[in-house]
Design a protein around this motif. Sequence first.
Motif, PDB file in Angstrom:
ATOM      1  N   LYS A  93     -49.013 -11.647  19.975  1.00  0.00           N
ATOM      2  CA  LYS A  93     -48.495 -12.929  19.512  1.00  0.00           C
ATOM      3  C   LYS A  93     -47.229 -12.743  18.678  1.00  0.00           C
ATOM      4  N   PRO A  94     -46.110 -13.322  19.111  1.00  0.00           N
ATOM      5  CA  PRO A  94     -44.896 -13.248  18.294  1.00  0.00           C
ATOM      6  C   PRO A  94     -45.055 -14.084  17.033  1.00  0.00           C
ATOM      7  N   LYS A  95     -44.258 -13.749  16.003  1.00  0.00           N
ATOM      8  CA  LYS A  95     -44.345 -14.516  14.758  1.00  0.00           C
ATOM      9  C   LYS A  95     -43.109 -14.261  13.913  1.00  0.00           C
ATOM     10  N   TYR A  96     -42.910 -15.121  12.903  1.00  0.00           N
ATOM     11  CA  TYR A  96     -41.856 -14.954  11.908  1.00  0.00           C
ATOM     12  C   TYR A  96     -42.472 -14.413  10.624  1.00  0.00           C
ATOM     13  N   ILE A  97     -41.700 -13.565   9.933  1.00  0.00           N
ATOM     14  CA  ILE A  97     -42.080 -13.120   8.596  1.00  0.00           C
ATOM     15  C   ILE A  97     -40.883 -13.310   7.673  1.00  0.00           C
ATOM     16  N   PRO A  98     -41.079 -13.444   6.359  1.00  0.00           N
ATOM     17  CA  PRO A  98     -39.934 -13.550   5.437  1.00  0.00           C
ATOM     18  C   PRO A  98     -39.083 -12.287   5.497  1.00  0.00           C
ATOM     19  N   SER A  99     -37.787 -12.452   5.367  1.00  0.00           N
ATOM     20  CA  SER A  99     -36.872 -11.297   5.446  1.00  0.00           C
ATOM     21  C   SER A  99     -37.173 -10.262   4.373  1.00  0.00           C
ATOM     22  N   GLY A 100     -37.737 -10.697   3.276  1.00  0.00           N
ATOM     23  CA  GLY A 100     -38.039  -9.758   2.190  1.00  0.00           C
ATOM     24  C   GLY A 100     -39.054  -8.706   2.575  1.00  0.00           C
ATOM     25  N   ARG A 101     -39.773  -8.899   3.684  1.00  0.00           N
ATOM     26  CA  ARG A 101     -40.764  -7.921   4.117  1.00  0.00           C
ATOM     27  C   ARG A 101     -40.186  -6.856   5.051  1.00  0.00           C
ATOM     28  N   VAL A 102     -38.911  -6.973   5.394  1.00  0.00           N
ATOM     29  CA  VAL A 102     -38.286  -5.994   6.283  1.00  0.00           C
ATOM     30  C   VAL A 102     -38.067  -4.692   5.520  1.00  0.00           C
ATOM     31  N   ASN A 103     -38.519  -3.595   6.118  1.00  0.00           N
ATOM     32  CA  ASN A 103     -38.377  -2.254   5.533  1.00  0.00           C
ATOM     33  C   ASN A 103     -38.949  -2.164   4.111  1.00  0.00           C
ATOM     34  N   ASP A 104     -40.118  -2.806   3.922  1.00  0.00           N
ATOM     35  CA  ASP A 104     -40.767  -2.718   2.603  1.00  0.00           C
ATOM     36  C   ASP A 104     -41.929  -1.745   2.608  1.00  0.00           C
ATOM     37  N   GLY A 105     -42.094  -1.006   3.706  1.00  0.00           N
ATOM     38  CA  GLY A 105     -43.157  -0.021   3.774  1.00  0.00           C
ATOM     39  C   GLY A 105     -44.488  -0.576   4.244  1.00  0.00           C
ATOM     40  N   VAL A 106     -44.525  -1.856   4.599  1.00  0.00           N
ATOM     41  CA  VAL A 106     -45.753  -2.482   5.082  1.00  0.00           C
ATOM     42  C   VAL A 106     -45.539  -2.941   6.519  1.00  0.00           C
ATOM     43  N   CYS A 107     -46.468  -2.616   7.389  1.00  0.00           N
ATOM     44  CA  CYS A 107     -46.334  -2.956   8.801  1.00  0.00           C
ATOM     45  C   CYS A 107     -46.775  -4.397   9.031  1.00  0.00           C
ATOM     46  N   ASP A 108     -45.824  -5.294   9.135  1.00  0.00           N
ATOM     47  CA  ASP A 108     -46.128  -6.705   9.367  1.00  0.00           C
ATOM     48  C   ASP A 108     -46.083  -7.056  10.855  1.00  0.00           C
ATOM     49  N   CYS A 109     -45.202  -6.437  11.594  1.00  0.00           N
ATOM     50  CA  CYS A 109     -45.092  -6.686  13.034  1.00  0.00           C
ATOM     51  C   CYS A 109     -45.849  -5.583  13.776  1.00  0.00           C
ATOM     52  N   CYS A 110     -46.658  -5.987  14.760  1.00  0.00           N
ATOM     53  CA  CYS A 110     -47.437  -4.973  15.479  1.00  0.00           C
ATOM     54  C   CYS A 110     -46.542  -4.061  16.321  1.00  0.00           C
ATOM     55  N   ASP A 111     -45.299  -4.519  16.628  1.00  0.00           N
ATOM     56  CA  ASP A 111     -44.390  -3.658  17.385  1.00  0.00           C
ATOM     57  C   ASP A 111     -43.558  -2.759  16.486  1.00  0.00           C
ATOM     58  N   ALA A 112     -43.813  -2.793  15.159  1.00  0.00           N
ATOM     59  CA  ALA A 112     -43.157  -1.934  14.150  1.00  0.00           C
ATOM     60  C   ALA A 112     -41.683  -2.254  13.978  1.00  0.00           C
ATOM     61  N   SER A 113     -41.219  -3.371  14.528  1.00  0.00           N
ATOM     62  CA  SER A 113     -39.794  -3.680  14.458  1.00  0.00           C
ATOM     63  C   SER A 113     -39.330  -4.025  13.050  1.00  0.00           C
ATOM     64  N   ASP A 114     -40.204  -4.416  12.158  1.00  0.00           N
ATOM     65  CA  ASP A 114     -39.791  -4.771  10.790  1.00  0.00           C
ATOM     66  C   ASP A 114     -39.596  -3.540   9.915  1.00  0.00           C
ATOM     67  N   GLU A 115     -40.066  -2.362  10.391  1.00  0.00           N
ATOM     68  CA  GLU A 115     -39.929  -1.129   9.609  1.00  0.00           C
ATOM     69  C   GLU A 115     -39.132  -0.098  10.406  1.00  0.00           C
ATOM     70  N   TYR A 116     -37.924  -0.510  10.862  1.00  0.00           N
ATOM     71  CA  TYR A 116     -37.130   0.350  11.739  1.00  0.00           C
ATOM     72  C   TYR A 116     -36.468   1.509  11.012  1.00  0.00           C
ATOM     73  N   ASP A 117     -36.417   1.483   9.677  1.00  0.00           N
ATOM     74  CA  ASP A 117     -35.808   2.582   8.921  1.00  0.00           C
ATOM     75  C   ASP A 117     -36.777   3.731   8.673  1.00  0.00           C
ATOM     76  N   SER A 118     -38.013   3.603   9.132  1.00  0.00           N
ATOM     77  CA  SER A 118     -38.999   4.660   8.891  1.00  0.00           C
ATOM     78  C   SER A 118     -39.899   4.784  10.112  1.00  0.00           C
ATOM     79  N   ASN A 119     -40.718   5.814  10.075  1.00  0.00           N
ATOM     80  CA  ASN A 119     -41.685   6.032  11.150  1.00  0.00           C
ATOM     81  C   ASN A 119     -43.119   5.742  10.676  1.00  0.00           C
ATOM     82  N   LEU A 120     -43.234   4.866   9.690  1.00  0.00           N
ATOM     83  CA  LEU A 120     -44.553   4.565   9.120  1.00  0.00           C
ATOM     84  C   LEU A 120     -45.433   3.787  10.097  1.00  0.00           C
ATOM     85  N   CYS A 121     -44.810   2.968  10.930  1.00  0.00           N
ATOM     86  CA  CYS A 121     -45.584   2.055  11.775  1.00  0.00           C
ATOM     87  C   CYS A 121     -45.515   2.459  13.241  1.00  0.00           C
ATOM     88  N   VAL A 122     -46.566   2.129  13.954  1.00  0.00           N
ATOM     89  CA  VAL A 122     -46.621   2.372  15.398  1.00  0.00           C
ATOM     90  C   VAL A 122     -46.810   1.042  16.116  1.00  0.00           C
TER      91      VAL A 122
END
Length: 544
Positions: A93-122
């Motif tokens: 399911k696609p969704k919107y998240i607040p921009s403040g959650r981008v690259n904050d170390g928490v995986c909010d998007c299941c496709d890991a696109s919000d944490e593109y500066d790290s390899n924390l999410c899969v």
Amino acid sequence: MDSWWLYLVVSATTLCFAKSHVAGSKVISIRGIHPTKIPLYSPDQDFHCLDGSLIISFSKVNDDYCDCVDGSDEPGTSACSNGSFYCQNLSYKPKYIPSGRVNDGVCDCCDASDEYDSNLCVNNCYDLGHLAKLKADEAQKVAREGNDIRNEMVAKGKQIKSELQQKLSKLRTDHEESELIKKEKEGLKKDAEEKEKIALDKYKPPEPEQTESENEQVREEKPNEAEDYFKLLDSDESGTVTIVELQTRITFDRDRNGQVSEEEALYFLNNRPELTMQEFIDSAWKNIKPFLMLEKGLFKPAGDEPQEANAEEAQNADHVEGDEQEDHDEHEDHDDHDDHDDHDDQEDHEGEGEEEGEIERGEDKEERVPEPEEPAKYDEETQALVDQANAARNRFNEADKAVQDLLTDIKKVEEKLSVDYGIDGEFTALDEQCFDYTDLEYVYTLCMFGKATQRSKNGGSDVNLGSWSNWHGPEENKYSKMKYDHGYTCWNGPARSTIVTLICGMENKLLSVTEPSRCEYAMELSTPSVCKLMPEILDTHDEL
């Protein structure tokens, strides 16, 4: 299923965009935008802020600096506090998240696109999508099977409603017939009472001739005599004389069977449950005075010896009733153990009083309770008329009670038929059914269209959490929630209330109870009654 795969293919083409240069190739990924907004982010031209406030070079898009007031130039970074990031989440399911959650170390998007500066999410969207599909299939299965059960409940509801309507029709017919019988019995009662009154008039003493001055004196004394006797009868000083108060005096035992029935008391009260002093003087005194004079021995039936009057004993008997009632009320304030001990003590005292005659309580009762008086005797013809009048009154009272019972039944059925049991009457069969839920401390009970209660597992009485009020769901789904209100008031708080949320299920079952706010409870009930197939249930796969 075809629409789901089509969505995956279309979405896959929007992962990124590239801007080519003559000297080489440079790829710029436009993260965080919805596919419908792709045309607004063209690398070959300047970018227009979506609110129209500014035009900037496209190179400033997603450069981690907020240029546009609406934050639209930074859809893929956390630079703008009011911006939003779009998770494409392919296969889920696609969704919107607040921009403040981008690259904050928490995986909010299941496709890991919000944490593109790290390899924390899969990217686990496929697994989530697969689970969602299984749940959707199960939900559809429950909805379809539950809908079949709902259809059965609708049919049962129609049958119940039809039976209630037939019952109401019969009750109304019976009521009309009962009213006719009541009128007939009332006429017979009046005739019998008139004959009884004429027969009893001969027991009245002849009134001596009096001078005008004596007549004036009698006219002044009679109201006072009635008032005094009213006050004597009004033992609780409530300002009215009631049936119970007349039943404590043997004077009003018309049929001389040793006790005053309710019908006999009603006769002296002019067929009313209670009378004020003025009503007593105007309508009851004329019936009471002859019997009072008979009790005092001022005249007697033919062939009988005079009977001595004992008004003081009658009054004492009235006091005994009051004393015993006060003792009873006082004992109710003790616990069960004390009541048991008191009961044993009382038996001991009564036994001693009977054997030795020395116990004060026993002696007091012997002094204060009058001996039963010999019933006055009428001649055979008069007694027969009295018996006939008593029988006529009893038959009338039975007819009147039948009318009142039918009116009560009619009201109950009319109330049932006026309840909103759903669009198709699907909730009719649930009326008065109760369901329990137990947690660590309490047992909760929900009675449909009745009330909700709470009871401690350690015992105690039920706490009313609210009585059925109305349907409380949103306008588009009114029958999804029920409101129960006006429960017991909390200490220094509001009256308790409960909101019941109904969800589709294969059985009627109370699933959970919480208290989200003080004295405001939330219950969740599973029931096939709400398993009506909706478009959003049928199209669940299209969201994946």
